[in-house]
Design a protein around this motif. Structure first.
Motif, PDB file in Angstrom:
ATOM      1  N   LEU A 181       0.767   6.349   0.420  1.00  0.00           N
ATOM      2  CA  LEU A 181      -0.634   5.952   0.363  1.00  0.00           C
ATOM      3  C   LEU A 181      -1.513   7.059   0.937  1.00  0.00           C
ATOM      4  O   LEU A 181      -2.735   6.921   0.999  1.00  0.00           O
ATOM      5  CB  LEU A 181      -0.845   4.648   1.129  1.00  0.00           C
ATOM      6  CG  LEU A 181      -0.054   3.440   0.580  1.00  0.00           C
ATOM      7  CD1 LEU A 181      -0.216   2.236   1.500  1.00  0.00           C
ATOM      8  CD2 LEU A 181      -0.490   3.083  -0.842  1.00  0.00           C
ATOM      9  N   SER A 241       3.335   2.374   1.905  1.00  0.00           N
ATOM     10  CA  SER A 241       3.449   0.920   1.822  1.00  0.00           C
ATOM     11  C   SER A 241       4.814   0.502   2.364  1.00  0.00           C
ATOM     12  O   SER A 241       5.683   1.346   2.617  1.00  0.00           O
ATOM     13  CB  SER A 241       3.325   0.460   0.365  1.00  0.00           C
ATOM     14  OG  SER A 241       4.543   0.729  -0.310  1.00  0.00           O
ATOM     15  N   GLN A 301      -0.913  -2.221  -8.004  1.00  0.00           N
ATOM     16  CA  GLN A 301       0.118  -2.715  -7.100  1.00  0.00           C
ATOM     17  C   GLN A 301       0.350  -4.207  -7.294  1.00  0.00           C
ATOM     18  O   GLN A 301      -0.574  -4.976  -7.546  1.00  0.00           O
ATOM     19  CB  GLN A 301      -0.367  -2.441  -5.666  1.00  0.00           C
ATOM     20  CG  GLN A 301       0.558  -2.866  -4.585  1.00  0.00           C
ATOM     21  CD  GLN A 301       0.122  -2.398  -3.184  1.00  0.00           C
ATOM     22  OE1 GLN A 301       0.812  -2.684  -2.232  1.00  0.00           O
ATOM     23  NE2 GLN A 301      -0.980  -1.696  -3.043  1.00  0.00           N
ATOM     24  N   ALA A 337      -2.572  -6.643   0.952  1.00  0.00           N
ATOM     25  CA  ALA A 337      -2.809  -5.644   2.002  1.00  0.00           C
ATOM     26  C   ALA A 337      -4.160  -4.977   1.756  1.00  0.00           C
ATOM     27  O   ALA A 337      -5.016  -5.508   1.034  1.00  0.00           O
ATOM     28  CB  ALA A 337      -1.673  -4.618   2.013  1.00  0.00           C
ATOM     29  N   ASP A 385      -5.730  -3.182  -2.788  1.00  0.00           N
ATOM     30  CA  ASP A 385      -4.395  -3.604  -3.226  1.00  0.00           C
ATOM     31  C   ASP A 385      -4.605  -4.673  -4.298  1.00  0.00           C
ATOM     32  O   ASP A 385      -5.014  -5.794  -3.987  1.00  0.00           O
ATOM     33  CB  ASP A 385      -3.634  -4.161  -2.014  1.00  0.00           C
ATOM     34  CG  ASP A 385      -2.349  -4.895  -2.410  1.00  0.00           C
ATOM     35  OD1 ASP A 385      -1.995  -4.905  -3.604  1.00  0.00           O
ATOM     36  OD2 ASP A 385      -1.715  -5.464  -1.497  1.00  0.00           O
ATOM     37  N   ASP A 423      -2.528  -4.165   8.486  1.00  0.00           N
ATOM     38  CA  ASP A 423      -3.965  -4.203   8.153  1.00  0.00           C
ATOM     39  C   ASP A 423      -4.636  -5.370   8.888  1.00  0.00           C
ATOM     40  O   ASP A 423      -5.736  -5.245   9.419  1.00  0.00           O
ATOM     41  CB  ASP A 423      -4.161  -4.398   6.642  1.00  0.00           C
ATOM     42  CG  ASP A 423      -3.271  -3.507   5.821  1.00  0.00           C
ATOM     43  OD1 ASP A 423      -3.786  -2.614   5.146  1.00  0.00           O
ATOM     44  OD2 ASP A 423      -2.042  -3.694   5.859  1.00  0.00           O
TER      45      ASP A 423
END
Ligand code: PXL
Length: 274
Positions: A119, A113, A42, A16, A11, A209
């Motif tokens: 993703l 996300s 991102q 993340a 990311d 995560d």
């Protein structure tokens, strides 16, 4: 030094993916290693691009890390595509990761996300489900259980997930409603409900995560699964309580040191940030 491996996407916003995993491993005093599956373009507002890493290169990263550094636990996050998942499954079997061997595997079935950006390719759901039989624990949120097993009911989802072969299902309640955030951990025989106050913030980017990486960090340090999940739930509650604003969108959770997670406030009593 204990070692953990995350197989995950990058990311660029740093909140993340593998960046959150590495922050978490460091907070638990564990050396973090990575096998990158995809690079996302991102920021806090959303994902505007994804570049997938060739499957063989993902498998090679796992191989060289495992052969030399012997991680005590492995975690997966964004896996992007069916060919990448198949290469990862083959590498895990070859290197004794997950239920085919002795290295515990935390599988976070990342599909989208928090902005709803994909993703995982839609045609990769079956490949992802077939990886579950290797997992020590799968850690879906309710949006992911809806996609993977067609229900947002935590008990029904756990039952359906366990049929796919993981040792444990941890069905997270953070995407539900109500004043509490309750997660269900079960192996089909016993149930453990992990309860915390829901913290009212939009800055929860990377919380899933962080939970999975905290479980992996504690497993790498020798915890049982139930102890690792309990410590990780406390940690992620603290991480959300220390989240912050950066950029125009959803900010990231914090990663305070957690080398002694028992020192963290009891999330059930905390009510932090509400
Ligand atoms: O939080 C899930 C996640 C995992 N991996 C990457 C992500 C996200 C969420 O945005 O970007 C790379």
């Amino acid at each position: 030094m204990k070692v953990a491996l995350t197989v995950a996407g990058s990311d660029s916003g740093g909140g993340a993916g593998l960046q959150a995993d590495l922050h978490t491993f460091a907070a638990f005093g564990v050396h973090g290693t990575t096998a990158v599956t995809a690079v996302t373009v991102q920021n806090t507002v959303g994902v505007s691009g994804v570049h997938e890493i060739p499957p063989q290169l993902v498998a090679d990263q796992i191989r060289v890390v495992v052969e030399d550094m012997h991680p005590g636990a492995v975690k997966t996050g964004m896996l992007a595509s069916a060919p990448i998942i198949e290469a990862i499954g083959e590498a895990f079997r070859r290197h004794g990761i997950g239920r085919s061997g002795s290295v515990p595997l935390v599988l976070d079935p990342v599909c989208a996300s928090m902005h709803g950006d994909a993703l995982l390719r839609p045609d990769a759901l079956d490949a992802l489900r077939s990886l579950f039989s290797l997992a020590t624990v799968v850690t879906p949120n309710l949006d992911e259980t809806a996609l993977l097993v067609g229900t947002r009911d935590q008990r029904a989802a756990a039952r359906a997930l366990l049929e796919l072969g993981p040792a444990y299902a941890l069905v997270k309640g953070g995407h539900g409603t109500g004043s509490r955030s309750q997660d269900l951990l079960t192996d089909g025989t016993s149930e453990l409900w992990l309860d915390a106050a829901r913290i009212d913030t939009g800055n929860t980017h990377g919380s899933g995560d962080t939970l999975g990486a905290a479980i992996a960090a504690r497993l790498a340090s020798g915890d049982t699964l139930a102890d690792a999940v309990t410590a990780a739930k406390r940690y992620v509650t603290r991480a959300v309580a220390t989240s912050y604003s950066v950029g125009a969108g959803h900010g990231p959770v914090g990663h305070p040191p957690a080398t002694d997670a028992s020192l963290l406030p009891d999330p059930a009593a905390a009510g932090v940030g509400t």
